[in-house]
Design an enzyme around this catalytic site. Structure first.
Site, PDB file in Angstrom:
ATOM      1  N   ARG A 244       4.748   8.155 -13.110  1.00  0.00           N
ATOM      2  CA  ARG A 244       5.094   7.066 -12.197  1.00  0.00           C
ATOM      3  C   ARG A 244       6.124   6.173 -12.877  1.00  0.00           C
ATOM      4  O   ARG A 244       6.102   5.968 -14.083  1.00  0.00           O
ATOM      5  CB  ARG A 244       3.863   6.241 -11.825  1.00  0.00           C
ATOM      6  CG  ARG A 244       2.941   6.903 -10.807  1.00  0.00           C
ATOM      7  CD  ARG A 244       3.607   6.975  -9.438  1.00  0.00           C
ATOM      8  NE  ARG A 244       2.726   7.482  -8.394  1.00  0.00           N
ATOM      9  CZ  ARG A 244       2.643   8.751  -8.019  1.00  0.00           C
ATOM     10  NH1 ARG A 244       3.379   9.671  -8.638  1.00  0.00           N
ATOM     11  NH2 ARG A 244       1.837   9.116  -7.037  1.00  0.00           N
ATOM     12  N   GLU A 273      11.917   3.108  -5.901  1.00  0.00           N
ATOM     13  CA  GLU A 273      12.542   4.363  -5.535  1.00  0.00           C
ATOM     14  C   GLU A 273      13.130   4.238  -4.132  1.00  0.00           C
ATOM     15  O   GLU A 273      12.374   3.937  -3.197  1.00  0.00           O
ATOM     16  CB  GLU A 273      11.528   5.512  -5.574  1.00  0.00           C
ATOM     17  CG  GLU A 273      11.080   5.842  -6.973  1.00  0.00           C
ATOM     18  CD  GLU A 273      10.013   6.937  -7.018  1.00  0.00           C
ATOM     19  OE1 GLU A 273       9.695   7.392  -8.128  1.00  0.00           O
ATOM     20  OE2 GLU A 273       9.482   7.311  -5.938  1.00  0.00           O
ATOM     21  N   HIS A 292      12.279  11.985  -7.284  1.00  0.00           N
ATOM     22  CA  HIS A 292      10.824  12.170  -7.128  1.00  0.00           C
ATOM     23  C   HIS A 292      10.533  13.458  -6.358  1.00  0.00           C
ATOM     24  O   HIS A 292       9.910  13.449  -5.295  1.00  0.00           O
ATOM     25  CB  HIS A 292      10.194  10.967  -6.428  1.00  0.00           C
ATOM     26  CG  HIS A 292       8.715  10.837  -6.694  1.00  0.00           C
ATOM     27  ND1 HIS A 292       8.050   9.649  -6.648  1.00  0.00           N
ATOM     28  CD2 HIS A 292       7.766  11.771  -7.004  1.00  0.00           C
ATOM     29  CE1 HIS A 292       6.771   9.836  -6.920  1.00  0.00           C
ATOM     30  NE2 HIS A 292       6.580  11.129  -7.139  1.00  0.00           N
TER      31      HIS A 292
END
Length: 328
Positions: A244, A273, A292
């Site tokens: 993370r 993000e 991601h």
């Protein structure tokens, strides 16, 4: 909205950046009446008694107290992926609602992604690609060098399902494997991948050529890699993060990369993000960034929806819930 005879499941929507996958829609509709957040908000009276599950995709819908209070028949929240930092487990448990996720579906592809980032940063693949396709390139530099992966030391922070899969892959590269985890793995598991436990994070940081973050985000792990920890790494060290974004202090990382405290970083996760378009990490040549996509494969997405359908159906039928998240 689909077949109203089927159990109601709340989803984020079918269109837009937070919509669920199109393939998921078809599979879910075989078993459930899908109700979008927009439909629910426009007619809470009609839908509140029908919704028995919430299907969380990419952190959406957001599960808060207001939503939980408005769903008196809710039995389970089915969340895609393995991370739980977007869910307040104590709050959810207080409403008597179960939680399930999909740890098996994401561990292998995320481990693959971790190794891909490690290799890309060690051998400067992105920079090499840019050089190879540049219209200004006339010759290739014969003195181009990266870092060896075979025989190097990999320190894995977070030895859960993903971390252990990374260790299995690193073993094939003949890497020396260190790991730091909240609890130590069984001796047989360590021996299977040739991993050595570091009770102190500092020891792992000082010895590793590559540091791979695969830990869950908790209040204890937030910013676990900061200015002090980065200074403990080797000057040629490379930091990889598939956990993370908030595991790392981004300001400290920028400084470490700009001043040569560490050699490079490869990040599949950041916070936020995406990063603001003027963020300094986007301008550094010794950073590799991906959006991601650790578990973003066709096979993983298919397994995710199958796992969650199984978990929802089990809960609604009073059966043991596969991949149930238990409040610790």
């Amino acid at each position: 909205m689909g077949d109203q005879e089927l159990p109601g499941v709340l989803v984020s929507g079918f269109e837009g950046p937070h919509s669920i996958c199109e393939d998921h829609i078809r599979k879910l509709q075989k078993h459930f009446n899908l109700i979008t957040m927009q439909e629910f908000l426009e007619n809470k009276t009609q839908f509140s008694q029908n919704i028995q599950a919430v299907y969380v995709w990419g952190g959406w819908p957001v599960i808060d107290q207001e939503l939980l209070q408005s769903l008196p028949c809710l039995k389970i929240i089915a969340s895609v992926g393995v991370g739980l930092d977007h869910l307040d487990l104590k709050l959810i448990a207080g409403f008597g609602v179960k939680v399930a996720n999909t740890p098996q579906a994401v561990s292998k592809p995320t481990a693959d992604m971790g190794m891909a980032l490690l290799l890309a940063s060690a051998r400067k693949l992105v920079k090499g690609h840019q050089l190879a396709i540049s219209p200004d390139t006339k010759n290739f530099n014969i003195n181009w060098v990266g870092q060896d992966v075979t025989g190097a030391t990999l320190g894995i922070i977070g030895m859960g399902a993903i971390g252990y899969k990374i260790a299995q892959r690193a073993k094939a590269f003949e890497m020396k494997i260190l790991y730091h985890n909240r609890t130590r793995r069984k001796l047989a598991e360590e021996e299977a991948v040739g991993a050595t436990y570091c009770e102190r994070l500092d020891d792992l940081l000082q010895q590793s050529d590559f540091v791979m973050l695969a830990a869950s985000l908790t209040p204890q792990t937030q910013n676990m890699i900061g200015k002090r920890e980065l200074r403990l790494m080797k000057p040629k060290g490379i930091l990889i993060n598939v956990g993370r974004g908030l595991l790392v202090d981004h300001d400290a990382l920028v400084e470490a990369l700009q001043t040569g405290i560490i050699n490079a970083a490869a990040l599949d996760v950041t916070y936020p993000e995406p990063l603001p378009r003027d963020h300094p990490l986007l301008k550094l040549k010794n950073v590799t960034l991906t959006p991601h996509i650790g578990s973003a494969t066709h096979q993983a997405k298919r397994q995710m929806v199958e796992n969650l359908v199984e978990s929802i159906l089990a809960c609604l039928n009073g059966l043991p819930i596969p991949n149930e998240v238990l409040l610790k």
